[in-house]
Design a protein around this motif. Structure first.
Motif, PDB file in Angstrom:
ATOM      1  N   TYR A 303      23.997  21.551  -9.737  1.00 47.46           N
ATOM      2  CA  TYR A 303      23.978  20.926  -8.418  1.00 47.46           C
ATOM      3  C   TYR A 303      22.577  20.904  -7.798  1.00 47.46           C
ATOM      4  N   ASP A 304      21.587  21.327  -8.563  1.00 48.91           N
ATOM      5  CA  ASP A 304      20.216  21.283  -8.063  1.00 48.91           C
ATOM      6  C   ASP A 304      19.761  19.842  -7.871  1.00 48.91           C
ATOM      7  N   ILE A 305      18.979  19.622  -6.842  1.00 48.91           N
ATOM      8  CA  ILE A 305      18.328  18.339  -6.591  1.00 48.91           C
ATOM      9  C   ILE A 305      16.906  18.639  -6.123  1.00 48.91           C
ATOM     10  N   ILE A 306      16.126  17.591  -5.968  1.00 42.90           N
ATOM     11  CA  ILE A 306      14.843  17.708  -5.294  1.00 42.90           C
ATOM     12  C   ILE A 306      14.694  16.478  -4.416  1.00 42.90           C
ATOM     13  N   ASN A 307      13.980  16.609  -3.322  1.00 41.07           N
ATOM     14  CA  ASN A 307      13.788  15.489  -2.411  1.00 41.07           C
ATOM     15  C   ASN A 307      12.334  15.043  -2.414  1.00 41.07           C
ATOM     16  N   ILE A 308      12.143  13.751  -2.364  1.00 39.66           N
ATOM     17  CA  ILE A 308      10.809  13.161  -2.203  1.00 39.66           C
ATOM     18  C   ILE A 308      10.701  12.700  -0.759  1.00 39.66           C
ATOM     19  N   ASP A 309       9.826  13.327   0.003  1.00 40.59           N
ATOM     20  CA  ASP A 309       9.668  12.949   1.410  1.00 40.59           C
ATOM     21  C   ASP A 309       9.135  11.526   1.532  1.00 40.59           C
ATOM     22  N   LEU A 310       9.578  10.825   2.549  1.00 43.13           N
ATOM     23  CA  LEU A 310       9.065   9.485   2.831  1.00 43.13           C
ATOM     24  C   LEU A 310       7.551   9.518   2.988  1.00 43.13           C
ATOM     25  N   ASP A 311       7.032  10.580   3.594  1.00 43.77           N
ATOM     26  CA  ASP A 311       5.580  10.691   3.788  1.00 43.77           C
ATOM     27  C   ASP A 311       4.829  10.663   2.459  1.00 43.77           C
ATOM     28  N   ILE A 312       5.440  11.212   1.394  1.00 40.37           N
ATOM     29  CA  ILE A 312       4.787  11.197   0.080  1.00 40.37           C
ATOM     30  C   ILE A 312       4.702   9.762  -0.440  1.00 40.37           C
ATOM     31  N   VAL A 313       5.770   8.981  -0.252  1.00 41.53           N
ATOM     32  CA  VAL A 313       5.748   7.579  -0.677  1.00 41.53           C
ATOM     33  C   VAL A 313       4.694   6.804   0.106  1.00 41.53           C
ATOM     34  N   LEU A 314       4.606   7.071   1.398  1.00 45.28           N
ATOM     35  CA  LEU A 314       3.605   6.373   2.222  1.00 45.28           C
ATOM     36  C   LEU A 314       2.195   6.809   1.840  1.00 45.28           C
ATOM     37  N   GLN A 315       2.036   8.071   1.463  1.00 43.59           N
ATOM     38  CA  GLN A 315       0.728   8.555   1.003  1.00 43.59           C
ATOM     39  C   GLN A 315       0.300   7.815  -0.267  1.00 43.59           C
ATOM     40  N   TRP A 316       1.246   7.637  -1.181  1.00 48.56           N
ATOM     41  CA  TRP A 316       0.949   6.888  -2.409  1.00 48.56           C
ATOM     42  C   TRP A 316       0.598   5.438  -2.083  1.00 48.56           C
ATOM     43  N   SER A 317       1.398   4.802  -1.205  1.00 49.51           N
ATOM     44  CA  SER A 317       1.150   3.408  -0.858  1.00 49.51           C
ATOM     45  C   SER A 317      -0.229   3.227  -0.213  1.00 49.51           C
ATOM     46  N   SER A 318      -0.577   4.168   0.660  1.00 48.85           N
ATOM     47  CA  SER A 318      -1.861   4.062   1.366  1.00 48.85           C
ATOM     48  C   SER A 318      -3.054   4.256   0.435  1.00 48.85           C
ATOM     49  N   SER A 319      -2.806   4.873  -0.731  1.00 51.73           N
ATOM     50  CA  SER A 319      -3.901   5.027  -1.698  1.00 51.73           C
ATOM     51  C   SER A 319      -4.179   3.732  -2.445  1.00 51.73           C
ATOM     52  N   LEU A 320      -3.240   2.770  -2.361  1.00 55.69           N
ATOM     53  CA  LEU A 320      -3.387   1.499  -3.076  1.00 55.69           C
ATOM     54  C   LEU A 320      -3.605   0.316  -2.152  1.00 55.69           C
ATOM     55  N   PHE A 321      -3.019   0.395  -0.959  1.00 51.34           N
ATOM     56  CA  PHE A 321      -3.032  -0.755  -0.060  1.00 51.34           C
ATOM     57  C   PHE A 321      -3.536  -0.338   1.317  1.00 51.34           C
ATOM     58  N   SER A 322      -3.752  -1.334   2.155  1.00 54.42           N
ATOM     59  CA  SER A 322      -4.178  -1.055   3.524  1.00 54.42           C
ATOM     60  C   SER A 322      -3.042  -0.441   4.319  1.00 54.42           C
ATOM     61  N   SER A 323      -3.402   0.188   5.416  1.00 55.33           N
ATOM     62  CA  SER A 323      -2.382   0.772   6.284  1.00 55.33           C
ATOM     63  C   SER A 323      -1.445  -0.304   6.817  1.00 55.33           C
TER      64      SER A 323
END
Length: 496
Positions: A303-323
């Protein structure tokens, strides 16, 4: 010797409280760690009734002598039960639950709520619990200062502030977190003697609880607990006047309910051989939830899971694209989410779940896909939705994607995006590698001195293995390339 005296006193207390249990059960205090376990002295069979517990023998707000003060002060939930527990402990041998409270530890030190901030930062870094437990500690302290202190100061009876101090409040919270059960609508939840001695085993419930009322109907109640005994205090009071009669009215709660007609039943739900431990289950929980609430983990927990915070996805996006690009695509993803799921209008998505098998939540794939859409395809989709078309004319029909066919979103770019997001999440664990954690866990023993380290390592290793599985999901099989067939904006999948 002290353990034997406490157990004998507890058994006498149960007898006076009309708590009955089968002679086939052996209640044992383990010498090495002071934990209590329940073992079968002979074969037990499915359907056997092994214990009955009057609801009024349970330590609840309703049954506590301080009930009316708690209700007058409008305390509720865990805070109210914590006050009831602290009050009964402050009475010492004058409490109707003295021999029960004397058997249990003063607190559950394995619950992260009681860990120091240094221990939380060192042992839980990067895990699902790191931020949560630090927030918990701050909130519990604020509750104590804002509610418990004024309650003690304004009580119409004299209460010793030392019995309701911040350490006592944290200790009570740790016990309630790991030992409380939901009983019924009248009593709410509380401490259930005997029931909290059965240890947990995932997917291996031997005994189940039902609530039996006056009309002889039964309903299942929610199991919640156990951690055990760490109390080395001595004492075996012989004075039976210290033990409440099962017919005594603990708090003047004159509701006409007899403790002999409202009981909890413990019934075997499968066979257990003589000599084996009898297990309860606290539910289908991953290790983060087990450690957070009860202070232990289970290796290879399905029953283990892990969560990816939305902030992590936005951090990745901001490394490739403009804000601006990131904000625009995020806003459009939210509008599609609300379009497909109107019930989500008032919900704020803060994280995405990755399953035990490493499969990401559908909405995470959709967000990454939308962020990576070429400008022309994004504009087609955006204007199509804005003009009232159900899903626009993108080469992919996002509204038709579900959990069963979400691999259609796994374009090469989306796969790379998933891998990058997984790498950012991995960095949350600090400089120690996965191999370092696995080796540390191999050397660590699940004993009294290393419990915190052991359980934190089980949690870290479990989470990092899920991230490995996520990388495997992103790196192979199941994806495809979408091409336009030229008809009404529909799409077809071509496997590659």
């Amino acid at each position: 010797m002290a353990n034997s005296r406490r157990m004998r006193a507890f058994k006498r207390w149960m007898k006076y409280q009309s708590v009955e249990y089968s002679d086939a059960l052996d209640l044992i205090i383990q010498q090495e760690d002071q934990q209590v376990s329940v073992k079968a002295l002979c074969d037990l069979h499915e359907g056997d009734l092994i214990a009955t517990i009057p609801k009024r023998s349970c330590l609840t707000v309703k049954s506590s002598a301080v009930c009316h003060l708690i209700e007058d002060f409008c305390l509720e939930g865990y805070m109210a039960l914590s006050v009831a527990l602290m009050f009964e402990k402050s009475l010492g041998q004058n409490s109707p639950w003295y021999d029960y409270l004397h058997l249990m530890p003063d607190c559950n030190p394995d619950v992260p709520l009681l860990w120091s901030l240094d221990e939380i930062d060192h042992l839980l870094m990067g895990t699902e619990l790191h931020k949560t437990v630090k927030e918990d500690k701050a909130l519990v302290y604020d509750d104590w200062k804002a509610c418990i202190v004024p309650f003690v100061e304004s009580a119409p009876i004299e209460l010793n502030p030392e019995d309701f101090g911040v350490e006592q409040y944290f200790a009570a919270k740790s016990l309630i977190s790991s030992r409380s059960f939901q009983i019924d609508d009248h009593y709410g939840f509380g401490m259930v003697p005997l029931a909290d001695l059965f240890n947990h085993k995932t997917n291996a419930e031997d005994v189940h609880f039902t609530s039996v009322s006056d009309d002889d109907t039964s309903e299942n109640i929610e199991e919640q607990v156990v951690e055990d005994d760490d109390d080395d205090r001595d004492g075996d009071p012989q004075n039976e006047s210290n033990v409440a009669s099962p017919k005594s009215d603990f708090n003047g709660d004159d509701d006409g309910v007899s403790p002999t007609t409202e009981i909890l039943e413990m019934i075997m739900v499968r066979d257990v051989k003589a000599g084996a431990e009898v297990f309860n289950t606290y539910g289908s929980m991953g290790n983060a939830a087990l450690l957070h609430r009860y202070g232990f983990t289970k290796p290879d927990n399905p029953y283990d899971i892990i969560n990816i915070d939305l902030d992590i996805v936005l951090q990745w996006s901001s490394s490739l694209f403009s804000s601006r690009h990131t904000r625009t695509r995020l806003s459009f993803w939210k509008s599609l989410l609300h379009l497909h799921h109107p019930e989500s209008q008032n919900q704020q998505i803060e994280y995405f779940e990755i399953s035990y098998e490493g499969e990401p939540e559908l909405e995470l794939l959709k967000l990454i896909f939308i962020i990576l859409l070429p400008e022309k395809e994004y504009n087609d989709l955006y204007h199509g939705v804005s003009n009232g078309q159900k899903f626009g004319k993108s080469r992919i029909v996002l509204g038709e994607v579900s959990e069963t066919n979400k691999d259609v979103l796994l374009t090469e770019n989306v796969r790379r995006g998933l891998l990058s997001v997984a790498d950012i999440r991995e960095r949350c664990y600090g400089l120690r590698s996965m191999e370092d954690d696995v080796e540390a866990l191999r050397k660590c023993c699940n004993n009294v001195l290393e419990k915190k380290l052991y359980h934190s390592l089980v949690l870290r290793v479990s989470e990092r293995r899920i991230l490995e599985k996520l990388r495997g999901y992103a790196g192979g099989g199941g994806g495809g390339r979408w091409i336009n067939n030229g008809c009404n904006g529909s799409t077809m999948k071509k496997n590659v």
